[in-house]
Design an enzyme around this catalytic site. Structure first.
Site, mmCIF file in Angstrom:
data_model
loop_
_atom_site.group_PDB
_atom_site.id
_atom_site.type_symbol
_atom_site.label_atom_id
_atom_site.label_comp_id
_atom_site.label_asym_id
_atom_site.label_seq_id
_atom_site.Cartn_x
_atom_site.Cartn_y
_atom_site.Cartn_z
ATOM 1 C CG ASP A 65 188.909 19.925 28.590
ATOM 2 O OD1 ASP A 65 189.255 19.894 27.406
ATOM 3 O OD2 ASP A 65 189.693 20.356 29.459
ATOM 4 C CG ASP A 116 190.531 21.574 33.153
ATOM 5 O OD1 ASP A 116 190.348 22.158 32.074
ATOM 6 O OD2 ASP A 116 191.209 20.648 33.489
ATOM 7 C CG ASP A 173 188.140 24.642 28.724
ATOM 8 O OD1 ASP A 173 188.142 24.161 27.688
ATOM 9 O OD2 ASP A 173 188.629 23.934 29.650
#
Length: 775
Positions: free
Chosen positions: A299, A533, A537
């Site tokens: 990410d 996070d 996700d």
């Protein structure tokens, strides 16, 4: 009348009614395994069942001294249970916002309550910096919301009356009153998390290898056990105890229980070492899985970057002095109520002051992309996007240069001694340009370069603008940063899957698309790790072979992840990779010692069935080999550092390495048996020579695992050899053996010498085959 007085909210009776109807926000999603599930997963395994069944049979005939092996099984179970429960409980403590409090309007009064006490239709007062505790609808006010944890998109979204606020988002600026429209499991964030609620099975080559051996033996162990017992009891007329003990020894030898314990201890040690480096491992086997990972999906926000905006540079324009500018900026910040992440960065950079009195304050708006106020003796001061403050042809070169570098750029401009009329800007004179950035994590470049050099393909997947993500990837050192795609442009699922292997940077990615990308990479044969996070996700983390969450992220990601980075710093991933490689490489080196017993026990059992002979060993003899030859040196060798790249094929490798020694054991036993028939050796003499040769051939495997020698390995080879023979001598009665005599010592020396020569020849032949392949 004040705004808060115009809104009465729910009465006490209405709150009570909703609580009774189950419309309270007290639902706690928990995707972690329960204690019952953890215990069940560690106890109810085929491997444990087979060992327990043999133990029950031994107990039934009173052969308690032969049941020591059950201690190994018990220790292995306890290690697994403790590790998983300990990790789960630590994750629960990381739920930073679980006890968050909110301000509600009830019976016309402001009341502060826990977020879990909210009920349907409650009116909540939300201000900048607060997290939205439940899905709501704005009824009054205006606010700008950051939904990055939900969508991955870092752009602020303006919310006004009738707009929805999603649970898990944050107010960056403004203030509003909002009515609760969903509670508990009906909330947006909870619905996404619920899709991943079932615990993810972990694919571990070590675990799968042991499972394959256990599965194979389960097919043969029961019929072999019955046949061995039948022959002993009915055909050789042995007592029940003798028949059970001899049969159990053959079956126990087929189960690599010592290896299972060593794997657990090695992984538990790795988990402890990583915990000292602020890395929480929730499943021991995930350390091994990451060692096999060849594709890492990262990410952007909070992973490659720190997730905190900072002013990198301020360029002064039009000869304004730094002192004058700081005074103007301080007065602007003191009067402004804007508190989005960009303004927070500027507030961290400048100190507030009251040098100039502010009037006509206009808050920053994402739609306008600027905020303004009139400062006495200065004029109208405007802070916002440069292209909204001046014409494109008048943009300072500093703005263009910073934008090309991927920075977020703001400009402060002034209309001297002029006021705005109806929020229409007068002609402005630029004073300064702010270069603001979410800083790349320290060592991010070094980490990405290392992972790439180690054969790990890197993918950056984000809900943010693909150009922004590409620039972040470039500054982080990703080689293929320019190869990006915007997945918001109407791609179907098949097109998303196809893009997984073609691109390295993915922008505007939805939660479902993240999951599709990860699955597509797995379907192509890759071992995929995913970092994240936010709630956006969760689905991808659930799909990945190894999921890695940031401690600062959403609680759902922490609960479902295999690894939690307690400092939210992905640059610690090489530490996990090193530990995984150390465990797998060391276990590959020593596991062949354990599988020698598995192979020769199976072959000997078949020979005994065909010849109607008793299995030559008993369980307590096998247990000594488990502890002294397999356990002791392997335990210490497993701690050695080894960062070399892990190769697949663990089971094939260790079985191939174990086969020569296993066949040597068979050869020695057959030769000793035939010799005993012609030389009229007693039963105890025959058993003693066989056992000492079994120990000797097993020691050859230990010596091979210790090569090339270093001080530790020499120590282990010597102490293992001396120790096991001393133990055999001291516990002769327990082991049912005797001392080597003038009748048996020459036979032992001749056979162990022949075995050593054969083993050396086998190694030389293997090396000759390997060298041409390397060339």
């Amino acid at each position: 009348m004040k705004q808060s007085e115009e809104i009465l909210g729910l009465s006490a009776n209405e709150v009570k009614e909703r609580q009774n109807n189950g419309q309270q926000n007290d639902y706690q999603e928990n995707v972690a395994k329960s204690t019952k599930m953890i215990i069940k997963d560690n106890v109810w395994t085929l491997f444990n069942f087979l060992n327990l069944a043999i133990g029950v049979c031994l107990a039934a005939v009173g052969a308690f001294s032969n049941m020591v092996f059950l201690v190994i099984i018990l220790v292995n179970i306890l290690i697994g249970i403790y590790q998983e429960i300990h990790a789960r409980n630590l994750v629960a403590k990381l739920a930073i916002i679980s006890e968050s409090r909110v301000t509600v309007i009830r019976s016309g009064k402001k009341v502060e309550i826990a977020a879990t006490e909210l009920v349907m239709d409650d009116i909540v007062l939300l201000a900048a910096g607060e997290q939205v505790p439940s899905d709501m609808k704005v009824v009054q006010g205006r606010a700008e919301v950051n939904e990055a944890l939900l969508t991955g998109e870092s752009e602020l979204i303006e919310k006004t009356a009738s707009d929805e606020l999603l649970s898990g988002s944050f107010l960056s600026s403004g203030q509003c009153y909002a009515q609760v429209i969903h509670v508990g499991k009906d909330n947006y964030a909870t619905r996404i998390a619920e899709e991943a609620k079932v615990h993810k099975p972990l694919q571990s080559e070590l675990m799968n290898s042991v499972a394959k051996v256990a599965k194979f033996t389960s097919f043969v162990i029961i019929p072999l056990g019955f046949v061995l017992f039948f022959e002993a009891f009915f055909m050789r007329s042995d007592s029940t105890q003798v028949a059970v003990v001899s049969s159990a020894a053959a079956l126990l030898g087929m189960l690599p229980k010592g290896l299972v314990l060593l794997i657990s201890i090695s992984l538990a040690t790795a988990v402890t070492k990583l915990a000292n480096k602020r890395i929480l491992v929730q499943d021991m086997y995930s350390v091994e899985v990451l060692a096999h990972v060849d594709t890492l999906c990262l990410d952007k926000t909070g992973t490659i970057t720190e997730g905190k905006m900072k002013v990198q540079k301020v360029e002064m324009l039009n000869d304004v002095t730094v002192t004058d500018f700081e005074t103007i900026m301080g007065s602007y910040l003191a009067a402004s109520q804007d508190n989005n992440i960009t303004m927070q960065a500027i507030r961290d950079y400048y100190q507030e002051n009251n040098q100039y009195t502010a009037t006509d304050i206009l808050a920053f708006s994402s739609e306008r992309k600027w905020g303004a106020m009139y400062l006495e003796n200065i004029g109208t001061v405007v802070l916002g996007a440069p292209e909204r403050l001046v014409n494109a042809e008048n943009l300072p070169t500093e703005v263009l240069g910073a934008q090309e570098q991927g920075y977020r750029v703001l400009m402060l401009a002034v209309a001297k001694n002029q006021k705005m009329v109806d929020a229409i800007l007068p002609e402005l004179e630029p004073l300064a340009v702010f270069e603001i950035d979410d800083p790349i994590r320290p060592k991010a470049n070094e980490t990405l370069a290392y992972l790439k050099a180690e054969g790990v393909d890197l993918k950056v997947i984000s809900g943010d603008n693909p150009v922004t993500v590409s620039n972040i990837a470039r500054r982080a050192g990703l080689e293929d940063y320019a190869n990006y795609i915007d997945l918001s442009k109407g791609f179907n699922d098949d097109e998303v899957r196809e893009s997984a292997s073609r691109y390295s940077v993915f922008g505007r990615v939805s939660p479902q698309q993240k999951k599709i990308l990860v699955k597509a990479l797995k379907d192509d044969g890759h071992v995929v790790a995913m970092t994240g996070d936010g709630v956006n996700d969760v689905l991808a983390l659930r799909e990945a072979d190894c999921s890695i969450a940031m401690a600062e992220g959403d609680s759902a990601t922490r609960q479902i992840a295999n690894l939690v980075l307690l400092d939210s710093d992905f640059t610690s991933l090489p530490d996990v990779l090193f530990e995984g490689r150390r465990v797998v490489n060391n276990l590959t080196k020593v596991a062949s010692i354990f599988f020698i017993k598995t192979i020769y026990s199976f072959l000997l059992a078949l020979i005994c069935i065909v010849t109607n002979l008793a299995f030559p060993f008993i369980p307590i003899q096998i247990t000594l080999i488990d502890l002294a030859i397999e356990g002791y040196p392997s335990f210490f060798l497993s701690f050695e550092g080894d960062k070399t790249k892990v190769r697949k094929g663990f089971l094939k490798t260790v079985l191939t390495n174990a086969l020569p020694n296993a066949l040597l054991v068979i050869l020695n036993i057959v030769v000793v048996y035939l010799y005993s028939q012609s030389a009229n050796l007693s039963a105890i003499e025959t058993t003693t020579v066989m056992y000492y040769l079994l120990v000797g051939v097993s020691l050859l495997a230990v010596i091979r695992a210790c090569m090339p020698f270093n001080p530790l390995r020499i120590f282990l080879a010597v102490t293992t050899t001396v120790g096991v023979y001393v133990a055999a001598f001291l516990f002769q009665s327990l082991l049912h053996i005797d001392t080597l005599t003038s009748n048996t010592l020459p036979l032992f020396l001749i056979m162990i010498t022949i075995s050593a020569i054969i083993r050396i020849i086998v190694e030389l032949v293997k090396k000759r085959k390997v060298v041409p392949q390397l060339n």
